[in-house]
Motif scaffolding. Structure first.
Motif, PDB file in Angstrom:
ATOM      1  N   ASN A 240       0.761  43.854  54.685  1.00 47.82           N
ATOM      2  CA  ASN A 240       1.319  43.925  53.342  1.00 47.82           C
ATOM      3  C   ASN A 240       0.274  43.578  52.289  1.00 47.82           C
ATOM      4  O   ASN A 240      -0.562  42.684  52.488  1.00 47.82           O
TER       5      ASN A 240
ATOM      6  N   LYS B  79      11.480  36.877  47.683  1.00 50.95           N
ATOM      7  CA  LYS B  79      10.950  37.919  48.579  1.00 50.95           C
ATOM      8  C   LYS B  79       9.430  37.835  48.654  1.00 50.95           C
ATOM      9  O   LYS B  79       8.838  37.942  49.735  1.00 50.95           O
TER      10      LYS B  79
ATOM     11  N   GLN C 198       8.251  34.634  50.620  1.00 48.82           N
ATOM     12  CA  GLN C 198       8.444  34.648  52.069  1.00 48.82           C
ATOM     13  C   GLN C 198       7.615  35.705  52.794  1.00 48.82           C
ATOM     14  O   GLN C 198       7.239  35.498  53.952  1.00 48.82           O
ATOM     15  N   HIS C 199       7.303  36.833  52.133  1.00 48.88           N
ATOM     16  CA  HIS C 199       6.704  37.956  52.866  1.00 48.88           C
ATOM     17  C   HIS C 199       5.455  38.566  52.237  1.00 48.88           C
ATOM     18  O   HIS C 199       4.741  39.299  52.925  1.00 48.88           O
ATOM     19  N   TYR C 200       5.171  38.294  50.958  1.00 48.44           N
ATOM     20  CA  TYR C 200       4.082  38.995  50.282  1.00 48.44           C
ATOM     21  C   TYR C 200       3.179  38.052  49.484  1.00 48.44           C
ATOM     22  O   TYR C 200       2.468  38.490  48.591  1.00 48.44           O
TER      23      TYR C 200
END
Length: 356
Positions: free
Chosen positions: A172, A329, A332-334
Motif C-alpha cells: 500500500n 482507516k 490501521q492500514h495506510y
C-alpha cells in the motif's frame, strides 16, 4: 528488521507529483526507523526543485547525478556513483528506483557493474497505460523488471500488469497520520495534474451539476486553458501548490475523477486528516474507501452528483463520524508506522545474501 547499510531511493524528477510525494514519505519513514537513506535524482530540471527543498527541510541526504557527474552520459552516471559508494565505509544494501526512467536506467546500471550484495528494487505507481513514445518505455520497464530482485506495485491492477509473479509484491501507498480537521464549509476539491487521465474535465461537469457546492482545483497541466474556458462560476483555480500542508484545512471533500489510478497519494493525504474521499472504482481505491462509512465509491458522473448532493445535506454529526472512520482507516492500514516495517522486511528478503 533494520537494514545495516545504506538505502538509495532513485528517481528522475521534473515536478512534484505522486511519485515525488511517495519518495519523500518513504525517505522520511526510513529515516524514522534509523535507516541510512539517500534520495538520488538523475537530473535537476529546476533551479529549486520542490522535492529537493522538502528533503532538505527533513535533513534527508540527496545526490543529484547531473551536478556531481556533469561530464558523464546520463545512462552511466548512476554506475559511477555506485562504484564510488561501494568503496566507502558504508556500502549500499538497497537501490530502490521509482518511475519508468529511473527503473530502466537502474537496471542498466546493474548490468554495467558487479553488484552482488545489493538488492535492486523497483516500484510501479502508474495505473494508466500511456500513449506514444512513453508507451514503449512503459512496456520496456515492465518486461525488464524481471531482472529486479523485488518489484513493488501499489495496486492489484498494476501488479497484474507485471510479467511473471515471482519477486513481485503489493504494498500500500502510505502517509504519516495527521490530526483530524474540522470540515463544515462545503469546499469540494480536485488535487492533481490537469491532464486527461486525471479527469479534471469530469470534475467540471460535476461542479456544473452541483451549484450549491464550491469547487476548488489545486494543480496545473496541459488542460488548464481548456478547463478555464469551460469552468462554471462555482469553480476556483488555485494553480500548482508548492506544499499542500496549509491547503488541506480548506478542503471538506476530495473528489477523485480520474480515468486511471493506482492508489493516489492525494486520497491518503486527505483521509489522514479526516477528509473523506469520493471516487470512481479505480485501482486500489475500493479497498481504501468503504461507501457511506469513510467515503464513497460511485460508478458514474450521475451517481457522483447524486451522492454529492446527499453529502451536502448531511448534518455535522454524521460528517464527523465519516471523518473519524476515514482517519482510522489510514491509521490501521495506510500509515507510515504500519507500512515501513513491511517494506524493510521485503528489502531483507530481496537481498542477494538472503537467498544464499
Amino acid at each position: 528488521m533494520p537494514i545495516n547499510n545504506k538505502i538509495w531511493l532513485v528517481l528522475d524528477s521534473s515536478q512534484f507529483g505522486g511519485i515525488e510525494t511517495h519518495v519523500l514519505e518513504l525517505a522520511k519513514g526510513l529515516k524514522c526507523h534509523q535507516q541510512d537513506v539517500v534520495v538520488v535524482i538523475f537530473d535537476q530540471y529546476d533551479k529549486s526543485p520542490p522535492l529537493i527543498e522538502k528533503l532538505k527541510q527533513q535533513q534527508i541526504s540527496t545526490l543529484i547525478l547531473s551536478i556531481n557527474y556533469p561530464d558523464i552520459p546520463k545512462w552511466r552516471r548512476l554506475h559511477w556513483a555506485m562504484q564510488q559508494e561501494q568503496a566507502s565505509s558504508s556500502p549500499l544494501a538497497v537501490v530502490h528506483s521509482h518511475g519508468y526512467k529511473a527503473n530502466i536506467l537502474t537496471r542498466l546500471t546493474r548490468f554495467l557493474g558487479r553488484y552482488h550484495n545489493i538488492a535492486f528494487v523497483a516500484s510501479f505507481h502508474a495505473g494508466e497505460t500511456p500513449a506514444g513514445k512513453v508507451r514503449l518505455y512503459d512496456w520496456l520497464d515492465r518486461y525488464s523488471s524481471v531482472y529486479n530482485h523485488l518489484r513493488i506495485a501499489v495496486s492489484e491492477a498494476i501488479l497484474a500488469k507485471l510479467p511473471l509473479s515471482h519477486n513481485a509484491a503489493l504494498v500500500n501507498n502510505f502517509v504519516p497520520l495527521q490530526e483530524i480537521q474540522s470540515h463544515c464549509r462545503n469546499r469540494i476539491a480536485f488535487v492533481g495534474r490537469l491532464s486527461e487521465e486525471k479527469g479534471p474535465d469530469r470534475f467540471l461537469e460535476i461542479a456544473a451539476s452541483c451549484p450549491s457546492g464550491h469547487f476548488d482545483i489545486y494543480g496545473d497541466g496541459i488542460m488548464l486553458s481548456q478547463l478555464q474556458d469551460n469552468a462554471p462560476s462555482n469553480v476556483t483555480f488555485h494553480g500548482q501548490q508548492q506544499s499542500m500542508d496549509a491547503v488541506w484545512e480548506h478542503i471538506d471533500l476530495l473528489l477523485i475523477t480520474s480515468r486511471f489510478e493506482g492508489l493516489p497519494m492525494a486520497a491518503l493525504e486527505a483521509m489522514s486528516r479526516g477528509i473523506p474521499v469520493m471516487s470512481f472504482p479505480l485501482g486500489q481505491l475500493p479497498a481504501l474507501i468503504e461507501t457511506e462509512k469513510n467515503g464513497w465509491i460511485v460508478k458514474s458522473n450521475l451517481e457522483m452528483v447524486t451522492v454529492l448532493n446527499l453529502w451536502l445535506a448531511l448534518p455535522a454529526e454524521q460528517r464527523q463520524l465519516i471523518s473519524q472512520a476515514a482517519h482510522l482507516k489510514i491509521q490501521q492500514h495506510y500509515s507510515t508506522d504500519v507500512i515501513i516495517p513491511e517494506i524493510l522486511d521485503l528489502y531483507q528478503h530481496a537481498s542477494p545474501e538472503a537467498s544464499r
